[in-house]
Write a protein that holds these residues in place. Sequence first.
Motif, PDB file in Angstrom:
ATOM      1  N   MET A   1      76.482 121.179 119.042  1.00  0.00           N
ATOM      2  CA  MET A   1      77.137 119.885 118.898  1.00  0.00           C
ATOM      3  C   MET A   1      77.435 119.537 117.442  1.00  0.00           C
ATOM      4  O   MET A   1      78.478 118.978 117.125  1.00  0.00           O
ATOM      5  N   LYS A   2      76.535 119.895 116.549  1.00  0.00           N
ATOM      6  CA  LYS A   2      76.686 119.468 115.156  1.00  0.00           C
ATOM      7  C   LYS A   2      77.936 120.029 114.489  1.00  0.00           C
ATOM      8  O   LYS A   2      78.407 119.477 113.485  1.00  0.00           O
ATOM      9  N   GLY A   3      78.502 121.113 115.033  1.00  0.00           N
ATOM     10  CA  GLY A   3      79.669 121.710 114.401  1.00  0.00           C
ATOM     11  C   GLY A   3      80.990 121.416 115.076  1.00  0.00           C
ATOM     12  O   GLY A   3      82.047 121.847 114.590  1.00  0.00           O
TER      13      GLY A   3
ATOM     14  N   GLY B   1      82.101 130.807 119.211  1.00  0.00           N
ATOM     15  CA  GLY B   1      80.654 130.760 119.325  1.00  0.00           C
ATOM     16  C   GLY B   1      80.136 132.030 119.962  1.00  0.00           C
ATOM     17  O   GLY B   1      80.524 132.369 121.084  1.00  0.00           O
ATOM     18  N   GLN B   2      79.287 132.749 119.263  1.00  0.00           N
ATOM     19  CA  GLN B   2      78.750 134.017 119.757  1.00  0.00           C
ATOM     20  C   GLN B   2      77.251 133.938 120.011  1.00  0.00           C
ATOM     21  O   GLN B   2      76.542 134.938 119.960  1.00  0.00           O
TER      22      GLN B   2
ATOM     23  N   ALA C   1      88.619 119.699 113.723  1.00  0.00           N
ATOM     24  CA  ALA C   1      89.471 119.309 112.594  1.00  0.00           C
ATOM     25  C   ALA C   1      90.083 120.531 111.923  1.00  0.00           C
ATOM     26  O   ALA C   1      91.245 120.512 111.501  1.00  0.00           O
ATOM     27  N   ARG C   2      89.318 121.597 111.813  1.00  0.00           N
ATOM     28  CA  ARG C   2      89.833 122.829 111.202  1.00  0.00           C
ATOM     29  C   ARG C   2      90.932 123.447 112.046  1.00  0.00           C
ATOM     30  O   ARG C   2      91.958 123.913 111.522  1.00  0.00           O
ATOM     31  N   LEU C   3      90.736 123.461 113.369  1.00  0.00           N
ATOM     32  CA  LEU C   3      91.764 124.023 114.251  1.00  0.00           C
ATOM     33  C   LEU C   3      93.060 123.222 114.189  1.00  0.00           C
ATOM     34  O   LEU C   3      94.144 123.767 114.419  1.00  0.00           O
TER      35      LEU C   3
ATOM     36  N   THR D   1      81.211 112.367 123.173  1.00  0.00           N
ATOM     37  CA  THR D   1      80.957 113.672 123.769  1.00  0.00           C
ATOM     38  C   THR D   1      81.912 114.703 123.153  1.00  0.00           C
ATOM     39  O   THR D   1      82.921 114.337 122.540  1.00  0.00           O
ATOM     40  N   PRO D   2      81.637 116.001 123.328  1.00  0.00           N
ATOM     41  CA  PRO D   2      82.552 117.021 122.802  1.00  0.00           C
ATOM     42  C   PRO D   2      83.982 116.885 123.336  1.00  0.00           C
ATOM     43  O   PRO D   2      84.940 117.010 122.570  1.00  0.00           O
ATOM     44  N   SER D   3      84.130 116.637 124.643  1.00  0.00           N
ATOM     45  CA  SER D   3      85.491 116.542 125.193  1.00  0.00           C
ATOM     46  C   SER D   3      86.250 115.368 124.589  1.00  0.00           C
ATOM     47  O   SER D   3      87.475 115.444 124.395  1.00  0.00           O
ATOM     48  N   GLN D   4      85.559 114.276 124.297  1.00  0.00           N
ATOM     49  CA  GLN D   4      86.225 113.133 123.666  1.00  0.00           C
ATOM     50  C   GLN D   4      86.687 113.480 122.260  1.00  0.00           C
ATOM     51  O   GLN D   4      87.756 113.045 121.824  1.00  0.00           O
ATOM     52  N   ILE D   5      85.897 114.290 121.560  1.00  0.00           N
ATOM     53  CA  ILE D   5      86.311 114.736 120.231  1.00  0.00           C
ATOM     54  C   ILE D   5      87.538 115.633 120.326  1.00  0.00           C
ATOM     55  O   ILE D   5      88.515 115.467 119.577  1.00  0.00           O
TER      56      ILE D   5
END
Length: 326
Positions: free
Chosen positions: A72-74, A26-27, A80-82, A107-111
């Motif tokens: 958040m949307k990405g 993210g830039q 999944a890509r990583l 949340t992001p951390s849960q993902i």
Amino acid sequence: MTEITLSPQNLAEPTQNLSTPLTVLGQGAWGSALAHLARINNTPVQTWSRRGKESLEAVVGNAKVILCAISMKGVAALAARLKTIPLQPDVIFVTATKGLDPATKRTPSQIWQTTFPDHPVAVLSGPNLSKEIDLGLPAATVIASEDLAAAETVQELFSSDIFRVYTNTDPLGTELGGTLKNVMAIAVGVCDGLKLGTNARSALITRALPEVMRIGTLLGGQAETFYGLSGLGDLLATCTSPLSRNYQVGYGLAQGKALDEILEELGSTAEGVNTTCVLVDRVYDEGISAPIAWQVYRLLNGKITPQEAVAALMERELKPEYCDLP
């Protein structure tokens, strides 16, 4: 007395010489600010953006720490890509995203933890306005992980004489503090946009804290976390500064602007808009009282005016001040 001017030139001096390779995904303003803070310590840093020329595979293969600072949307798609890319076996994932996933309400951390269950996941959150960091002004933040050694590794990567980093072991509470305050910042922006005064703003921020704590603890955070930098600290910064994008959303709505117009003028993501909609669904499912979030939700969806939202909060039933603390 000699006057000291705070600036990147006289504060941002390398304090360490670490060799832990870091990749920042993210830039945008926040990702770029974090990459700069890490470079202050001579940390080897690579950055990536989906619009950039570098491939994701090229920048993550040797990383010991991968920090995600995208919207958040990405997050779910990027995680999944990583998963399909060979990574270092001991890589630490750090999330600096504040929001809730619309599809899963996670949340992001849960993902990240669900996608990479065998890797440490840490959350970086605090009262950190990226524009102030770009100016070299001092700030503090929290890096939280259930794996304390991982948190301490990340702490060393970012700590400098302009950025003080604390650790804790409550990543979910740290993350929820940074997520929920965006909703409250929209409400405070409305308050200021209507020119309701310091008394009203102070009352609203004070009532916002127990609401954040009530929601956050019932969703799994620890109560004391919300009194710290990632809770009260971030709430104060985001609710009192025009630099806050979520505050600007509320302020613009109070001036009669349409939400789409405000977001276009911002030119960047205001996570509180999406978070509010997801949050209202989730607190309804959990049976949690969230009066400020509810009025923000109604306002964002065009069901009430800013003036009606304020009136609805002022006309709630009378009660003791501390009746709804967790």
